[in-house]
Structure formats: C-alpha cells, structure tokens
Design a protein around this motif. Sequence first.
Motif, PDB file in Angstrom:
ATOM      1  N   LYS A 171      10.725  -9.908 -10.798  1.00 24.60           N
ATOM      2  CA  LYS A 171      10.626  -9.686  -9.361  1.00 24.60           C
ATOM      3  C   LYS A 171       9.945  -8.334  -9.196  1.00 24.60           C
ATOM      4  N   TYR A 203       7.149  -5.449  -7.007  1.00 29.60           N
ATOM      5  CA  TYR A 203       6.544  -4.940  -5.773  1.00 29.60           C
ATOM      6  C   TYR A 203       5.071  -4.681  -6.052  1.00 29.60           C
ATOM      7  N   TYR A 225       6.133  -8.300  -1.884  1.00 34.85           N
ATOM      8  CA  TYR A 225       7.177  -8.460  -2.892  1.00 34.85           C
ATOM      9  C   TYR A 225       6.999  -9.820  -3.558  1.00 34.85           C
ATOM     10  N   THR A 233       8.721  -8.249   2.814  1.00 33.16           N
ATOM     11  CA  THR A 233       9.756  -7.212   2.695  1.00 33.16           C
ATOM     12  C   THR A 233      10.697  -7.552   1.548  1.00 33.16           C
ATOM     13  N   ASP A 234      11.556  -6.599   1.194  1.00 27.24           N
ATOM     14  CA  ASP A 234      12.556  -6.865   0.154  1.00 27.24           C
ATOM     15  C   ASP A 234      13.881  -7.336   0.751  1.00 27.24           C
TER      16      ASP A 234
END
Length: 393
Positions: free
Chosen positions: A349, A351, A358, A375-376
């Motif tokens: 996972k 960024y 993401y 977004t996270d």
Amino acid sequence: MKKKLVIIITTVLIVILALLVLWKLEVFKINDSSEAVKEENVEEDVLSILLNLQYPQLGDNIQEAQSLYGEPTSEADGQKAFQLSGKAENEIALYYDQADAITSLKFNVAGDKEKIHSLAEKLLPSGFTLVKGNGEEADNQNSYYYRLADGFAEILINEANDSSAGNYTDYTIEVTYVTETEFNSATNQEDKEAEEEKTTQGNTETQEDNESQEAITTPKPTESDSEEVKETEPSPTKNTGDFDAASAQINNQKVKDPDFLVNAKKGIVQEIDVALKSTVGAMMESHGQPDWVVAVEGGYQLMYKTYHIGFGTPHEYVQDPKTPISSYYLPINLSEKEVIQSLGEPIAKEYSEQDGSYLLYYDLGNYKLYFYKNTDDPAETYKSVKLIASLAA
C-alpha cells in the motif's frame, strides 16, 4: 288461575329468549370488530418489525445476507431466499451474479405504501439520490428511480397478485439495478440533455453567425500560413471528459470476477478486445478516435466512454501509429475491503508523490496492477485501476 300462570311464564320465557338472541347478536358484532382490529394491529406490527431489521444492500456479497439471517430457506442458481425474522413469516429473495454480488432483492409485505417505500430504501447502498420520474402521480407511483454512487437503481412497489391482507394491501417490493439507458428513459434525462444540447446548438449558431460576419472583413490566410497552422494545430479530440457511474459499476463487476487476477497476469481484462502491447493505430481502426485524452506522466490516456476504458500510450503515438498500448485504465468505485476480498492482499500500500494518490499494488510478473484513490481515509473508495505492461513499468 293456572291459565294466567302459564301465560305469565310463557311471556317471561319469550322475553328471556328474545334478550338472549339480541345478546348473542351483539357478541358476534363485538367479535367481528375485535378480529378486524386484531388483524390490523398484526399487520402494523409486522411492518414495524421489518422497518427495524437490518438488510443486505444492492452490491453486497450474498454472504452478508447469510450472516444476518442464517441458512437460506431455499436456493437455486444465482438465487437464495431467507426468512427475515423469527417474529415475521416474510421471506426475502436475493439474486446475485457470478461474483456473489447482490443484483436485486424481492419480498412481500402488507401495510401503508409510504412506510413500505421507506422500508425499500433500506435495501439501497448509502449515498443514493431519488430522481423524479416521468410525471407519475405520487399516490399512483409504483416505480422510483435512484442515482447511486456507482450506478442506477429502481424500486418497484406493486400490489401482489394474491393480495389478501385484510384492511391493508399486500405489496411486492423489488429493488434492482437498472442500466443508464433505462434510467435516462424513465426519468426524462435524455429529454433534458436534448434540451441542453438544443440550447448549446443555438448558442453555436449565433457564434457561427458572428464568425461569418467577421470572415467578411478578415483576409484569407496564404498557403504557407495554412501549412504552419496545420502543423501546430492540436488534435481534434477533446481533452476533457469523464466516465459516468455506470462505467464504474460495470468495471466493479469485472474486478470482482473470480478470473480477473488470473487473466490480468496474462495482460487480459474481460470484454476488452484490444491487447496490451498492440499498436495505437490498430486500436483506433477498430474503436475510432478517443472521446477525450488525458496527459499523464510519460504519455497519454486515450479515453473511450462507450467501452468504459482508457488506453495508456507513450507521447509518440501522435506521430507514430505503431506506438504500443502500454496500459488499461478502468474507472471503478470499490472499497479496500472489496478489492482485497476479490483479489487477496496486495504486495504493498503506497503513496504516490507523483500525483498525490494512494495505491494498492499487485505484482503480476510481466504486468503491474494498481488501484488508485485520492486520500488515505479508509472510508474512501478506490476510483480507478490500471493494468500496466512491463514496457511501461
């Protein structure tokens, strides 16, 4: 004397008998009323029970229903039925696709139609919007159309064929997905778009009139000027556009297909007939010009709304039609849980500093699979997925 006594006794007996008959008749009347009230209360109680239950929703996995209601009362290919509650005999029939995603729900209930409509809305995914239909009166309305986050749905509330619900009508509720075409037709969206297009065309015609007036006083360019304009002229393809919710819904089902990952390892996605690494020129011969083009790091994405997909290619495609297609871009709307449930845990996972997104990353050998969101926030869904060939890795 005896004769008088007999008359008196007879009269008394007749009076008593008459009173008894009247009393009996009154009792029956009271009992009839009580039964009607009792029946009405039972029906109200059943609807109240159903309104307070939890329900699976369109798009949920069929296992969600099993966790709520236990073992099915009956099942067939693509269909399972469950008893909704031990306090009510009502059953719900669920229909699901090959990926076990619920595509429609159906059951019967008696009661007030407005309350039943509220009950039916509990079966829709969150974030729905009711869209006004084509002029049906509210009291007579049987169909209700909704715009969802990832598609369109319809609620049908019809009187049951074998309606025998006493003081209340027995209704059949059906909640199901509909196509964008069906939605537009039912809600007059096409007419509204046509009206907007008509207005736009009117504005265009006015602009053309103005331009023709300007042309009278504007000298024509020379041949050399024309060549220069032609060389620097941008592609006629639009550079803006967007996929609709129906495209996301269609691609959601592709990702949830049990064979998605197996095929992706071979560079294949269901219903896409243009192979990765084939040429842009060959693709355009069969699919035509893209609806719009998006500039991305290292190249472009050629977007085709009709096919619900974008094709990634390096910058050179404008000059060289033999440029290979390097990736597929699919708009989706899936939660992290849904992705992992369908494909298993990702390799990473991440960024992306490149575009601030993401990612969920799956290494498939010669191909890479990326899911993107903005977004996270765990509640945020992934909005797109890319399958990238090794030439662009």
